[in-house]
Design a protein around this motif. Structure first.
Motif, PDB file in Angstrom:
ATOM      1  N   VAL A   1       6.066  78.666  64.957  1.00 11.48           N
ATOM      2  CA  VAL A   1       7.595  78.754  64.529  1.00 11.48           C
ATOM      3  C   VAL A   1       8.617  77.667  65.039  1.00 11.48           C
ATOM      4  CG1 VAL A   1       9.645  80.087  64.521  1.00 11.48           C
ATOM      5  CG2 VAL A   1       7.461  81.165  63.734  1.00 11.48           C
ATOM      6  N   ALA A   2       8.217  77.637  66.253  1.00 16.96           N
ATOM      7  CA  ALA A   2       9.010  76.691  67.108  1.00 16.96           C
ATOM      8  C   ALA A   2       8.492  75.038  66.736  1.00 16.96           C
ATOM      9  CB  ALA A   2       8.787  76.603  68.521  1.00 16.96           C
ATOM     10  N   ARG A   3       7.492  75.013  66.354  1.00 16.81           N
ATOM     11  CA  ARG A   3       6.914  73.628  66.026  1.00 16.81           C
ATOM     12  C   ARG A   3       7.548  73.227  64.666  1.00 16.81           C
ATOM     13  NH1 ARG A   3       3.677  72.965  62.005  1.00 16.81           N
ATOM     14  NH2 ARG A   3       3.108  74.906  62.051  1.00 16.81           N
ATOM     15  N   ALA A   4       7.641  74.269  63.433  1.00 14.21           N
ATOM     16  CA  ALA A   4       8.259  74.132  62.340  1.00 14.21           C
ATOM     17  C   ALA A   4       9.751  73.654  62.381  1.00 14.21           C
ATOM     18  CB  ALA A   4       7.715  75.330  61.375  1.00 14.21           C
ATOM     19  N   THR A   5      10.414  74.469  63.294  1.00 14.08           N
ATOM     20  CA  THR A   5      11.801  74.284  63.478  1.00 14.08           C
ATOM     21  C   THR A   5      12.048  72.889  64.102  1.00 14.08           C
ATOM     22  OG1 THR A   5      11.999  76.632  64.080  1.00 14.08           O
ATOM     23  CG2 THR A   5      13.732  75.368  64.637  1.00 14.08           C
ATOM     24  N   VAL A   6      11.070  72.464  64.854  1.00 18.46           N
ATOM     25  CA  VAL A   6      11.339  71.034  65.514  1.00 18.46           C
ATOM     26  C   VAL A   6      10.865  70.003  64.490  1.00 18.46           C
ATOM     27  CG1 VAL A   6      10.101  69.382  66.898  1.00 18.46           C
ATOM     28  CG2 VAL A   6      10.767  71.575  68.038  1.00 18.46           C
ATOM     29  N   ARG A   7      10.197  70.415  63.658  1.00 13.50           N
ATOM     30  CA  ARG A   7       9.828  69.318  62.426  1.00 13.50           C
ATOM     31  C   ARG A   7      11.134  69.338  61.472  1.00 13.50           C
ATOM     32  NH1 ARG A   7       6.177  65.842  63.232  1.00 13.50           N
ATOM     33  NH2 ARG A   7       4.122  66.372  63.184  1.00 13.50           N
ATOM     34  N   ARG A   8      11.837  70.405  61.460  1.00 13.87           N
ATOM     35  CA  ARG A   8      13.093  70.421  60.615  1.00 13.87           C
ATOM     36  C   ARG A   8      14.240  69.426  61.483  1.00 13.87           C
ATOM     37  NH1 ARG A   8      16.641  74.397  60.787  1.00 13.87           N
ATOM     38  NH2 ARG A   8      14.717  75.852  60.496  1.00 13.87           N
ATOM     39  N   ALA A   9      14.061  69.780  62.576  1.00 19.15           N
ATOM     40  CA  ALA A   9      14.995  68.943  63.587  1.00 19.15           C
ATOM     41  C   ALA A   9      14.725  67.649  63.425  1.00 19.15           C
ATOM     42  CB  ALA A   9      14.983  69.544  64.949  1.00 19.15           C
TER      43      ALA A   9
END
Length: 188
Positions: A131-139
């Motif tokens: 989830v953190a990885r996917a959130t970083v991708r959005r960032a």
């Protein structure tokens, strides 16, 4: 040292917010979207850290770096900006990117090569890291969008790109080689 005596200032009630250089910008602009996405990514990493406490030192270091990244993004480039940090300007530096690369390489030494894409899950810690990885991708997408309109520190772009790679690799390591694999077309 940052000192916050008052949490609300009322200065943003008009839909604007202040940047490090004293200028104001719209809260719906690309710069604030990028800063907000980095903040959200930092929160997701904090949530992952609870379950991945064996990696607390690295994840806490990254959270600190993400505050540096937010400050970097909140400091618009000057006319002859070389993105070098100074006493008054905080910038992501190449050494922070290198640290992530070295950490990825170290984790990869313990992992078998991938034979398929993996499903984001496995253990609770790995799921939170994904989830953190996917959130970083959005960032990252938001930072790249900002870079399309205004100069952005190249080290900041590299850092946010490498961070999602690190979180992916850490999620695999936390799963101990027991990643759930994608089976293409399995449910046709």
């Amino acid at each position: 040292m940052v000192k916050l005596n008052k949490i609300y200032t009322r200065t943003g009630d008009d839909g604007s917010t202040g940047l490090v250089d004293g200028s104001r910008t719209a809260k719906h602009g690309a710069r604030i979207a990028a800063i907000g996405s980095v903040d959200e990514a930092n929160s997701a990493i904090g949530h992952a850290l609870i379950a991945a406490s064996d990696h607390a030192a690295a994840l806490t270091r990254i959270q600190n770096d993400l505050f540096d990244l937010g400050a970097d993004l909140a400091t618009p480039a000057g006319e002859s900006e070389d993105f070098a940090p100074s006493e008054m300007v905080l910038r992501i530096v190449p050494a922070q990117v290198t640290w992530l690369e070295d950490a990825i390489d170290t984790l990869n030494e313990t992992l078998e090569p991938l034979t398929s894409f993996i499903l984001p899950g496995g253990s609770e810690a790995a799921a939170r890291l994904h989830v953190a990885r996917a959130t970083v991708r959005r960032a990252e997408r938001d930072v790249v969008a900002l870079a399309g309109d205004e100069p952005v520190n190249p080290a900041a772009l590299a850092y946010i790109n490498r961070l999602s790679d690190y979180l992916f690799t850490l999620a695999r390591a936390v799963n101990g080689g027991e990643d759930p694999l994608w089976t293409p077309g399995a449910n046709r």
